[in-house]
Design an enzyme around this catalytic site. Structure first.
Site, PDB file in Angstrom:
ATOM      1  N   SER A   1      32.062  16.256 -60.261  1.00  3.75           N
ATOM      2  CA  SER A   1      31.203  17.414 -60.497  1.00  3.75           C
ATOM      3  C   SER A   1      31.603  18.215 -61.734  1.00  3.75           C
ATOM      4  O   SER A   1      30.741  18.639 -62.511  1.00  3.75           O
ATOM      5  CB  SER A   1      31.220  18.323 -59.266  1.00  3.75           C
ATOM      6  OG  SER A   1      32.540  18.777 -58.982  1.00  3.75           O
TER       7      SER A   1
ATOM      8  N   ARG B   1      32.770  22.066 -54.623  1.00  4.21           N
ATOM      9  CA  ARG B   1      33.004  23.028 -53.544  1.00  4.21           C
ATOM     10  C   ARG B   1      31.721  23.790 -53.226  1.00  4.21           C
ATOM     11  O   ARG B   1      31.406  24.065 -52.072  1.00  4.21           O
ATOM     12  CB  ARG B   1      34.106  24.006 -53.940  1.00  4.21           C
ATOM     13  CG  ARG B   1      35.421  23.365 -54.329  1.00  4.21           C
ATOM     14  CD  ARG B   1      36.303  23.054 -53.144  1.00  4.21           C
ATOM     15  NE  ARG B   1      37.663  22.794 -53.555  1.00  4.21           N
ATOM     16  CZ  ARG B   1      38.190  21.578 -53.763  1.00  4.21           C
ATOM     17  NH1 ARG B   1      37.437  20.510 -53.596  1.00  4.21           N
ATOM     18  NH2 ARG B   1      39.450  21.425 -54.129  1.00  4.21           N
TER      19      ARG B   1
ATOM     20  N   LYS C   1      39.672   8.739 -58.540  1.00  6.81           N
ATOM     21  CA  LYS C   1      38.895   9.977 -58.610  1.00  6.81           C
ATOM     22  C   LYS C   1      39.823  11.117 -59.005  1.00  6.81           C
ATOM     23  O   LYS C   1      40.877  11.268 -58.368  1.00  6.81           O
ATOM     24  CB  LYS C   1      38.249  10.267 -57.256  1.00  6.81           C
ATOM     25  CG  LYS C   1      37.376  11.514 -57.225  1.00  6.81           C
ATOM     26  CD  LYS C   1      36.774  11.725 -55.839  1.00  6.81           C
ATOM     27  CE  LYS C   1      35.876  12.963 -55.812  1.00  6.81           C
ATOM     28  NZ  LYS C   1      35.299  13.200 -54.477  1.00  6.81           N
TER      29      LYS C   1
ATOM     30  N   LYS D   1      43.240   9.490 -55.401  1.00  6.04           N
ATOM     31  CA  LYS D   1      42.439  10.703 -55.512  1.00  6.04           C
ATOM     32  C   LYS D   1      43.374  11.867 -55.810  1.00  6.04           C
ATOM     33  O   LYS D   1      44.293  12.159 -55.039  1.00  6.04           O
ATOM     34  CB  LYS D   1      41.665  10.967 -54.221  1.00  6.04           C
ATOM     35  CG  LYS D   1      40.759  12.196 -54.292  1.00  6.04           C
ATOM     36  CD  LYS D   1      39.980  12.363 -52.996  1.00  6.04           C
ATOM     37  CE  LYS D   1      39.080  13.582 -53.033  1.00  6.04           C
ATOM     38  NZ  LYS D   1      38.337  13.764 -51.771  1.00  6.04           N
TER      39      LYS D   1
ATOM     40  N   TYR E   1      26.490  11.631 -60.947  1.00  8.26           N
ATOM     41  CA  TYR E   1      25.283  12.398 -60.643  1.00  8.26           C
ATOM     42  C   TYR E   1      24.165  12.095 -61.638  1.00  8.26           C
ATOM     43  O   TYR E   1      23.026  12.498 -61.419  1.00  8.26           O
ATOM     44  CB  TYR E   1      25.622  13.891 -60.617  1.00  8.26           C
ATOM     45  CG  TYR E   1      26.682  14.204 -59.596  1.00  8.26           C
ATOM     46  CD1 TYR E   1      26.375  14.272 -58.236  1.00  8.26           C
ATOM     47  CD2 TYR E   1      28.012  14.379 -59.968  1.00  8.26           C
ATOM     48  CE1 TYR E   1      27.349  14.516 -57.286  1.00  8.26           C
ATOM     49  CE2 TYR E   1      29.002  14.632 -59.027  1.00  8.26           C
ATOM     50  CZ  TYR E   1      28.667  14.690 -57.691  1.00  8.26           C
ATOM     51  OH  TYR E   1      29.642  14.916 -56.756  1.00  8.26           O
TER      52      TYR E   1
END
Length: 323
Positions: A274, A206, A248, A196, A313
């Site tokens: 994101s 965030r 990630k 990560k 997502y």
């Protein structure tokens, strides 16, 4: 006669292209990250992630059912509490929002999907770091591991099938595995966030979790320029008992996904995060990209690099597009 070789013969029709396709993308390979906010009476839109919300407990159930009905392979749950403290105590509280939501979904869905939980403190601490701090304000690795062990047990007892330790603490997989085994949760699986990176692409996340972070996480997340280090992290997590591993972010680290797939004897996941989502959504909203084609190309590229599983997502929507 030139040309002697004509690869275009295998591209002549949709049926031909389907027949010889090398990379498949199926709904079962997609995992939907979901956010649930404590005390909400209606979903709260996340402005930097159009179409994504902090769910209420009720809308979480509905969206989870919709995802499962679309064929999505799993759900990764993040909880956003109303109050935080330095130790992140809401993470181990059986009545904390994440554990309550896990119970809701396990009751609603049973074993119809793979229910995953974010096993990390950052959403629950008032300083926004992924662990507890020492007297000098640095993240205390070993003290954090003790909390992770408690958190993992609480999440499994709330209904999680899979734990997702994402804090990048040294030794976290081994500590969690031993803690689970000691109390009889030998069947609970661990999806290790093995590589990560300290990425700029986390920005919208965030907002999604109302992060309290000041500063950065560079002392525990990886330097974006390091690839060999990622392989060492992966090998350590495998040695400690990880059942699956994750890279990630995904798109800027496809080389790391490929390297992970080359050495891993367990399934490899990649998190289409994101910022990657937000870039495509913004470009599509401006008419600069064909949204559906771009989303499927992004997800296919992650699969082509070697990921067996993709956290995205777009999971529910993409699943409806796939035949």
């Amino acid at each position: 006669m030139f040309p002697e070789h004509r690869p275009r013969r295998l591209r002549t029709t949709p049926a031909m292209r389907r027949l010889v396709g090398e990379t498949t993308l199926r709904p079962r390979q997609l995992i939907l990250p979901m956010f649930v906010g404590e005390g909400l009476d209606q979903p709260r839109p996340i402005s930097s992630m159009p179409g994504v919300v902090q769910h209420t407990r009720d809308t979480l159930r509905k969206a989870a059912v919709d995802a499962v009905n679309a064929g999505v392979g799993g759900l990764m749950l993040f909880g956003i509490p109303t109050t935080r403290d330095a130790e992140g105590s809401g993470a181990v509280d059986e009545n904390g929002i994440l554990n309550v939501a896990l119970r809701d979904l396990r009751q609603e869905l049973g074993d119809a999907t793979v229910l995953m939980a974010d096993t990390c403190l950052d959403e629950f601490t008032d300083h926004g770091h992924c662990g507890v701090l020492d007297a000098d304000g640095a993240v205390d690795n070993d003290a954090t591991l003790r909390v992770y062990a408690q958190m993992a047990i609480a999440q499994v007892e709330a209904g999680a099938h899979v734990l997702g330790p994402s804090g990048m603490m040294d030794g976290q997989i081994g500590v969690i595995r031993r803690a689970l085994d000691e109390v009889g949760h030998k069947d609970a699986a661990i999806l290790a966030y093995a590589a990560k990176y300290a990425s700029a692409f986390y920005g919208p996340f965030r907002e999604a979790v109302d992060s309290q972070l000041k500063g950065d996480r560079k002392t525990y997340q990886q330097d974006p320029g390091n690839a060999r280090e990622a392989l060492r992290e992966i090998e350590l997590d495998l040695a400690e008992g990880a059942d699956m591993i994750m890279v990630k972010p995904a798109l800027s680290y496809l080389d790391v996904v490929k390297a992970a797939a080359d050495i891993s004897p367990v399934p490899v996941a990649a998190y289409n995060i994101s910022g990657e989502y937000a870039m495509v959504e913004a470009a599509a909203a401006n008419g600069w990209l064909d949204r559906e084609r771009t989303v499927l190309e992004v997800l296919t590229s992650i699969r082509r690099a070697g990921a067996d599983l993709i956290l995205t997502y777009w999971a529910t929507e993409a699943a409806t597009w796939l035949d």
